[in-house]
Design a protein around this motif. Structure first.
Motif, PDB file in Angstrom:
ATOM      1  N   UNK A  11       0.830  -1.210   0.000  1.00  0.00           N
ATOM      2  CA  UNK A  11       0.000   0.000   0.000  1.00  0.00           C
ATOM      3  C   UNK A  11       0.861   1.254   0.000  1.00  0.00           C
ATOM      4  N   UNK A  12       1.971   1.218   0.744  1.00  0.00           N
ATOM      5  CA  UNK A  12       2.905   2.346   0.714  1.00  0.00           C
ATOM      6  C   UNK A  12       3.383   2.595  -0.712  1.00  0.00           C
ATOM      7  N   UNK A  13       3.759   1.535  -1.391  1.00  0.00           N
ATOM      8  CA  UNK A  13       4.233   1.655  -2.771  1.00  0.00           C
ATOM      9  C   UNK A  13       3.121   2.155  -3.689  1.00  0.00           C
ATOM     10  N   UNK A  14       1.895   1.698  -3.454  1.00  0.00           N
ATOM     11  CA  UNK A  14       0.763   2.133  -4.272  1.00  0.00           C
ATOM     12  C   UNK A  14       0.506   3.623  -4.093  1.00  0.00           C
ATOM     13  N   UNK A  15       0.500   4.078  -2.839  1.00  0.00           N
ATOM     14  CA  UNK A  15       0.252   5.498  -2.569  1.00  0.00           C
ATOM     15  C   UNK A  15       1.374   6.347  -3.157  1.00  0.00           C
ATOM     16  N   UNK A  16       2.604   5.872  -3.045  1.00  0.00           N
ATOM     17  CA  UNK A  16       3.739   6.584  -3.642  1.00  0.00           C
ATOM     18  C   UNK A  16       3.551   6.741  -5.145  1.00  0.00           C
ATOM     19  N   UNK A  17       3.122   5.682  -5.819  1.00  0.00           N
ATOM     20  CA  UNK A  17       2.947   5.750  -7.275  1.00  0.00           C
ATOM     21  C   UNK A  17       1.867   6.751  -7.658  1.00  0.00           C
ATOM     22  N   UNK A  18       0.837   6.864  -6.826  1.00  0.00           N
ATOM     23  CA  UNK A  18      -0.242   7.821  -7.093  1.00  0.00           C
ATOM     24  C   UNK A  18       0.247   9.248  -6.879  1.00  0.00           C
ATOM     25  N   UNK A  19       0.909   9.483  -5.752  1.00  0.00           N
ATOM     26  CA  UNK A  19       1.355  10.841  -5.430  1.00  0.00           C
ATOM     27  C   UNK A  19       2.384  11.359  -6.433  1.00  0.00           C
ATOM     28  N   UNK A  20       3.168  10.463  -6.996  1.00  0.00           N
ATOM     29  CA  UNK A  20       4.158  10.889  -7.985  1.00  0.00           C
ATOM     30  C   UNK A  20       3.488  11.505  -9.212  1.00  0.00           C
ATOM     31  N   UNK A  21       2.243  11.121  -9.479  1.00  0.00           N
ATOM     32  CA  UNK A  21       1.502  11.677 -10.611  1.00  0.00           C
ATOM     33  C   UNK A  21       0.819  12.992 -10.269  1.00  0.00           C
ATOM     34  N   UNK A  22       0.800  13.361  -8.976  1.00  0.00           N
ATOM     35  CA  UNK A  22       0.143  14.603  -8.539  1.00  0.00           C
ATOM     36  C   UNK A  22       1.088  15.361  -7.610  1.00  0.00           C
ATOM     37  N   UNK A  23       2.218  15.797  -8.133  1.00  0.00           N
ATOM     38  CA  UNK A  23       3.272  16.365  -7.274  1.00  0.00           C
ATOM     39  C   UNK A  23       2.908  17.693  -6.622  1.00  0.00           C
ATOM     40  N   UNK A  24       1.868  18.366  -7.109  1.00  0.00           N
ATOM     41  CA  UNK A  24       1.519  19.675  -6.551  1.00  0.00           C
ATOM     42  C   UNK A  24       0.548  19.590  -5.375  1.00  0.00           C
ATOM     43  N   UNK A  25       0.038  18.396  -5.084  1.00  0.00           N
ATOM     44  CA  UNK A  25      -0.922  18.268  -3.991  1.00  0.00           C
ATOM     45  C   UNK A  25      -0.218  18.305  -2.636  1.00  0.00           C
ATOM     46  N   UNK A  26      -0.708  19.126  -1.706  1.00  0.00           N
ATOM     47  CA  UNK A  26      -0.160  19.069  -0.343  1.00  0.00           C
ATOM     48  C   UNK A  26      -0.518  17.735   0.296  1.00  0.00           C
ATOM     49  N   UNK A  27       0.426  17.169   1.026  1.00  0.00           N
ATOM     50  CA  UNK A  27       0.250  15.850   1.642  1.00  0.00           C
ATOM     51  C   UNK A  27       0.492  15.973   3.144  1.00  0.00           C
ATOM     52  N   UNK A  28      -0.474  15.513   3.929  1.00  0.00           N
ATOM     53  CA  UNK A  28      -0.326  15.449   5.385  1.00  0.00           C
ATOM     54  C   UNK A  28      -0.253  13.979   5.756  1.00  0.00           C
ATOM     55  N   UNK A  29       0.837  13.584   6.405  1.00  0.00           N
ATOM     56  CA  UNK A  29       1.073  12.185   6.755  1.00  0.00           C
ATOM     57  C   UNK A  29       1.056  12.019   8.272  1.00  0.00           C
ATOM     58  N   UNK A  30       0.098  11.232   8.746  1.00  0.00           N
ATOM     59  CA  UNK A  30       0.046  10.831  10.145  1.00  0.00           C
ATOM     60  C   UNK A  30       0.574   9.404  10.197  1.00  0.00           C
ATOM     61  N   UNK A  31       1.811   9.197  10.643  1.00  0.00           N
ATOM     62  CA  UNK A  31       2.419   7.867  10.576  1.00  0.00           C
ATOM     63  C   UNK A  31       1.867   6.943  11.653  1.00  0.00           C
ATOM     64  N   UNK A  32       0.766   6.282  11.339  1.00  0.00           N
ATOM     65  CA  UNK A  32       0.103   5.404  12.313  1.00  0.00           C
ATOM     66  C   UNK A  32       0.889   4.099  12.404  1.00  0.00           C
ATOM     67  N   UNK A  33       1.642   3.951  13.465  1.00  0.00           N
ATOM     68  CA  UNK A  33       2.505   2.776  13.646  1.00  0.00           C
ATOM     69  C   UNK A  33       1.957   1.823  14.696  1.00  0.00           C
ATOM     70  N   UNK A  34       1.113   2.337  15.593  1.00  0.00           N
ATOM     71  CA  UNK A  34       0.523   1.499  16.640  1.00  0.00           C
ATOM     72  C   UNK A  34      -0.810   2.097  17.039  1.00  0.00           C
ATOM     73  N   UNK A  35      -1.678   1.275  17.600  1.00  0.00           N
ATOM     74  CA  UNK A  35      -2.968   1.751  18.077  1.00  0.00           C
ATOM     75  C   UNK A  35      -2.792   2.451  19.418  1.00  0.00           C
TER      76      UNK A  35
END
Length: 270
Positions: free
Chosen positions: A90-114
């Motif tokens: 999924x990380x790789x999938x999201x990366x491939x999508x974002x690479x096609x939309x480089x101007x979009x602001x991205x907010x990342x909440x790194x959910x590593x544990x509940x």
């Protein structure tokens, strides 16, 4: 009159939480509260209550891509929020999508544990976040535990934040709810330095979905055209109020009331 252009669209990549406290529902409620339209892309199905995560199943990466691209080709997405990703694919999938939309602001909440401590990201996912998504991130919102996991070579939280900036994030808002301090201290970093420290009254108890709320609110405000620094400040105020108006309807953590503004308005009008 067609008003669709007046409602910015925020795409959220997140897991589904059946309690409604965190994950995709938290994002939707926060995005709506910022006056935006939420476009939810499910990355994982979770089994959890307000106390703990019992299990989860990642969504197949191709389905993540198909969900996102169907919307991106149809709606004018103005910002992206990323929460739980579920798998390295999924990380790789999201990366491939974002690479096609480089101007979009991205907010990342790194959910590593509940909130209950269950692991939601293995070492491979953490490595993928660092190498593939941090370089595309406008605002990263780790708590102190997540910051230490993402920058394990750093010996203090300031060094963690600097490492995360070096890895590509434009801004890092490091939240301090897990630290043993009388008040909650959130610290903003950018441009290779500490920019500002925000202090908030520490509320009693613990909350399910506070990180989702904060990150999604920042994304919603940025979709409205708010500059990152102003969005970060305003989103913290919204999140604190949501927590302050929170409620405990399960046997575990309290849930933020992200629609507190609606009930307050109703009360004021009566």
């Amino acid at each position: 009159m067609n008003q669709h252009d007046a409602v910015p669209v925020v795409m959220s990549f997140a897991g589904n939480d059946p309690t409604g406290g965190a994950g995709i529902q938290a994002d939707i409620e926060s995005i709506i509260s910022m006056g935006c339209h939420a476009a939810p892309v499910i990355t994982a199905l979770t089994v959890q209550d307000t106390a703990q995560v019992i299990g989860f199943a990642p969504i197949e990466a191709e389905l993540v891509i198909q969900q996102a691209r169907a919307v991106l080709e149809d709606m004018p997405v103005a910002a992206v929020k990323i929460g739980m990703v579920g798998s390295i694919e999924a990380v790789q999938a999201i990366h491939s999508i974002l690479m096609d939309y480089p101007d979009l602001p991205v907010v990342l909440d790194p959910v590593l544990a509940s909130g209950g401590g269950a692991e939601l990201a293995d070492d491979e996912v953490i490595g993928g976040l660092r190498s593939l998504l941090l370089p595309l991130t406008t605002v990263l919102t780790p708590n102190s535990l997540e910051a230490r996991q993402l920058a394990p070579e750093s010996d203090n939280l300031d060094a963690c934040a600097m490492s995360l900036l070096d890895q590509g994030s434009e801004f890092v808002l490091l939240t301090g709810t897990h630290e043993n301090t009388p008040q909650v201290r959130n610290t903003l970093y950018g441009n290779h330095r500490k920019l500002e420290t925000f202090t908030w009254p520490r509320l009693e108890g613990s909350y399910h979905g506070s990180g989702c709320t904060l990150a999604a609110a920042i994304a919603g405000l940025m979709a409205q055209g708010t500059e990152p620094l102003s969005a970060i400040h305003e989103a913290q105020e919204f999140t604190w109020q949501a927590l302050n108006h929170g409620y405990r309807i399960g046997m575990g953590q309290r849930l933020p009331n992200r629609l507190f503004w609606a009930s307050t308005q109703d009360h004021d009008d009566t």
